[in-house]
Design a protein around this motif. Structure first.
Motif, PDB file in Angstrom:
ATOM      1  N   ARG A  95       7.265  15.540  -4.236  1.00  0.00           N
ATOM      2  CA  ARG A  95       8.539  15.062  -4.796  1.00  0.00           C
ATOM      3  C   ARG A  95       9.339  16.206  -5.416  1.00  0.00           C
ATOM      4  O   ARG A  95      10.558  16.270  -5.266  1.00  0.00           O
ATOM      5  N   ARG A  96       8.646  17.111  -6.114  1.00  0.00           N
ATOM      6  CA  ARG A  96       9.351  18.259  -6.713  1.00  0.00           C
ATOM      7  C   ARG A  96       9.931  19.154  -5.616  1.00  0.00           C
ATOM      8  O   ARG A  96      11.055  19.634  -5.737  1.00  0.00           O
ATOM      9  N   THR A  97       9.174  19.367  -4.555  1.00  0.00           N
ATOM     10  CA  THR A  97       9.650  20.197  -3.451  1.00  0.00           C
ATOM     11  C   THR A  97      10.875  19.573  -2.803  1.00  0.00           C
ATOM     12  O   THR A  97      11.855  20.264  -2.522  1.00  0.00           O
ATOM     13  N   GLU A  98      10.825  18.265  -2.550  1.00  0.00           N
ATOM     14  CA  GLU A  98      11.981  17.590  -1.954  1.00  0.00           C
ATOM     15  C   GLU A  98      13.194  17.659  -2.875  1.00  0.00           C
ATOM     16  O   GLU A  98      14.314  17.809  -2.415  1.00  0.00           O
ATOM     17  N   ALA A  99      12.968  17.561  -4.175  1.00  0.00           N
ATOM     18  CA  ALA A  99      14.085  17.625  -5.119  1.00  0.00           C
ATOM     19  C   ALA A  99      14.744  19.001  -5.080  1.00  0.00           C
ATOM     20  O   ALA A  99      15.957  19.119  -5.241  1.00  0.00           O
ATOM     21  N   LEU A 100      13.956  20.043  -4.856  1.00  0.00           N
ATOM     22  CA  LEU A 100      14.501  21.397  -4.826  1.00  0.00           C
ATOM     23  C   LEU A 100      15.089  21.769  -3.473  1.00  0.00           C
ATOM     24  O   LEU A 100      16.084  22.482  -3.400  1.00  0.00           O
ATOM     25  N   THR A 101      14.464  21.308  -2.395  1.00  0.00           N
ATOM     26  CA  THR A 101      14.861  21.765  -1.065  1.00  0.00           C
ATOM     27  C   THR A 101      15.493  20.689  -0.201  1.00  0.00           C
ATOM     28  O   THR A 101      16.040  20.995   0.854  1.00  0.00           O
ATOM     29  N   GLY A 102      15.434  19.450  -0.610  1.00  0.00           N
ATOM     30  CA  GLY A 102      15.921  18.362   0.211  1.00  0.00           C
ATOM     31  C   GLY A 102      14.815  17.869   1.123  1.00  0.00           C
ATOM     32  O   GLY A 102      13.719  18.412   1.153  1.00  0.00           O
ATOM     33  N   ASP A 103      15.103  16.817   1.870  1.00  0.00           N
ATOM     34  CA  ASP A 103      14.107  16.285   2.792  1.00  0.00           C
ATOM     35  C   ASP A 103      14.617  16.379   4.217  1.00  0.00           C
ATOM     36  O   ASP A 103      15.645  16.998   4.491  1.00  0.00           O
ATOM     37  N   ALA A 104      13.915  15.773   5.140  1.00  0.00           N
ATOM     38  CA  ALA A 104      14.267  15.879   6.557  1.00  0.00           C
ATOM     39  C   ALA A 104      15.675  15.354   6.834  1.00  0.00           C
ATOM     40  O   ALA A 104      16.354  15.835   7.738  1.00  0.00           O
ATOM     41  N   ALA A 105      16.144  14.398   6.068  1.00  0.00           N
ATOM     42  CA  ALA A 105      17.487  13.848   6.274  1.00  0.00           C
ATOM     43  C   ALA A 105      18.573  14.861   5.921  1.00  0.00           C
ATOM     44  O   ALA A 105      19.725  14.703   6.310  1.00  0.00           O
ATOM     45  N   ASP A 106      18.220  15.909   5.196  1.00  0.00           N
ATOM     46  CA  ASP A 106      19.194  16.928   4.796  1.00  0.00           C
ATOM     47  C   ASP A 106      19.289  18.098   5.779  1.00  0.00           C
ATOM     48  O   ASP A 106      20.000  19.051   5.511  1.00  0.00           O
ATOM     49  N   GLN A 107      18.621  18.048   6.887  1.00  0.00           N
ATOM     50  CA  GLN A 107      18.595  19.168   7.824  1.00  0.00           C
ATOM     51  C   GLN A 107      19.969  19.488   8.394  1.00  0.00           C
ATOM     52  O   GLN A 107      20.231  20.624   8.767  1.00  0.00           O
ATOM     53  N   HIS A 108      20.863  18.521   8.451  1.00  0.00           N
ATOM     54  CA  HIS A 108      22.202  18.788   8.980  1.00  0.00           C
ATOM     55  C   HIS A 108      22.941  19.830   8.148  1.00  0.00           C
ATOM     56  O   HIS A 108      23.798  20.542   8.645  1.00  0.00           O
ATOM     57  N   ARG A 109      22.604  19.949   6.872  1.00  0.00           N
ATOM     58  CA  ARG A 109      23.258  20.941   6.012  1.00  0.00           C
ATOM     59  C   ARG A 109      22.905  22.364   6.428  1.00  0.00           C
ATOM     60  O   ARG A 109      23.672  23.287   6.212  1.00  0.00           O
ATOM     61  N   LEU A 110      21.737  22.534   7.017  1.00  0.00           N
ATOM     62  CA  LEU A 110      21.272  23.866   7.378  1.00  0.00           C
ATOM     63  C   LEU A 110      21.654  24.266   8.800  1.00  0.00           C
ATOM     64  O   LEU A 110      21.551  25.430   9.160  1.00  0.00           O
ATOM     65  N   ALA A 111      22.110  23.319   9.612  1.00  0.00           N
ATOM     66  CA  ALA A 111      22.386  23.586  11.015  1.00  0.00           C
ATOM     67  C   ALA A 111      23.491  24.625  11.203  1.00  0.00           C
ATOM     68  O   ALA A 111      23.412  25.476  12.079  1.00  0.00           O
ATOM     69  N   ASP A 112      24.540  24.584  10.378  1.00  0.00           N
ATOM     70  CA  ASP A 112      25.668  25.498  10.526  1.00  0.00           C
ATOM     71  C   ASP A 112      25.501  26.773   9.707  1.00  0.00           C
ATOM     72  O   ASP A 112      26.355  27.658   9.753  1.00  0.00           O
ATOM     73  N   ARG A 113      24.441  26.880   9.002  1.00  0.00           N
ATOM     74  CA  ARG A 113      24.223  28.016   8.109  1.00  0.00           C
ATOM     75  C   ARG A 113      23.782  29.247   8.894  1.00  0.00           C
ATOM     76  O   ARG A 113      22.869  29.191   9.696  1.00  0.00           O
ATOM     77  N   GLN A 114      24.449  30.353   8.656  1.00  0.00           N
ATOM     78  CA  GLN A 114      24.105  31.603   9.311  1.00  0.00           C
ATOM     79  C   GLN A 114      22.981  32.282   8.530  1.00  0.00           C
ATOM     80  O   GLN A 114      23.019  32.293   7.303  1.00  0.00           O
ATOM     81  N   PRO A 115      22.009  32.838   9.210  1.00  0.00           N
ATOM     82  CA  PRO A 115      20.942  33.515   8.475  1.00  0.00           C
ATOM     83  C   PRO A 115      21.496  34.748   7.760  1.00  0.00           C
ATOM     84  O   PRO A 115      22.305  35.480   8.304  1.00  0.00           O
ATOM     85  N   GLY A 116      21.073  34.909   6.520  1.00  0.00           N
ATOM     86  CA  GLY A 116      21.528  36.032   5.713  1.00  0.00           C
ATOM     87  C   GLY A 116      20.586  37.201   5.869  1.00  0.00           C
ATOM     88  O   GLY A 116      19.627  37.160   6.647  1.00  0.00           O
ATOM     89  N   PRO A 117      20.859  38.265   5.154  1.00  0.00           N
ATOM     90  CA  PRO A 117      19.971  39.433   5.222  1.00  0.00           C
ATOM     91  C   PRO A 117      18.579  39.075   4.690  1.00  0.00           C
ATOM     92  O   PRO A 117      18.450  38.262   3.777  1.00  0.00           O
ATOM     93  N   GLU A 118      17.594  39.663   5.279  1.00  0.00           N
ATOM     94  CA  GLU A 118      16.222  39.380   4.878  1.00  0.00           C
ATOM     95  C   GLU A 118      15.948  40.009   3.520  1.00  0.00           C
ATOM     96  O   GLU A 118      16.291  41.157   3.272  1.00  0.00           O
ATOM     97  N   GLU A 119      15.354  39.219   2.645  1.00  0.00           N
ATOM     98  CA  GLU A 119      15.041  39.713   1.313  1.00  0.00           C
ATOM     99  C   GLU A 119      13.574  40.082   1.249  1.00  0.00           C
ATOM    100  O   GLU A 119      12.764  39.545   1.962  1.00  0.00           O
ATOM    101  N   GLY A 120      13.239  40.957   0.343  1.00  0.00           N
ATOM    102  CA  GLY A 120      11.820  41.235   0.183  1.00  0.00           C
ATOM    103  C   GLY A 120      11.544  42.577  -0.174  1.00  0.00           C
ATOM    104  O   GLY A 120      11.399  43.544  -0.440  1.00  0.00           O
TER     105      GLY A 120
END
Length: 66
Positions: free
Chosen positions: A41-66
């Motif tokens: 539940r905490r993970t879903e609250a922070l990252t969303g659930d499967a129903a929220d995947q449409h938000r990530l579809a148009d997102r361009q990958p950013g520079p790799e961090e690390g």
């Protein structure tokens, strides 16, 4: 509430009981399941659930961090 009976390796049950400080396998398994659900539940609250995947579809990958 309906009850479910499961078969569990005794070594696993004993290890969980020792690590969790519970006195019975029933309490140990219930504690683990409750913890798993709370974490999920905490993970879903922070990252969303499967129903929220449409938000990530148009997102361009950013520079790799690390």
């Amino acid at each position: 509430m309906a009850k479910v009976t499961i078969s569990l390796d005794s070594d696993l049950a004993i290890e969980v009981m020792l690590r969790s400080g519970t006195r019975s396998p029933q309490d140990a398994v219930e504690l683990i399941v409750l913890d798993y659900l709370a974490t999920s539940r905490r993970t879903e609250a922070l990252t969303g659930d499967a129903a929220d995947q449409h938000r990530l579809a148009d997102r361009q990958p950013g520079p790799e961090e690390g």
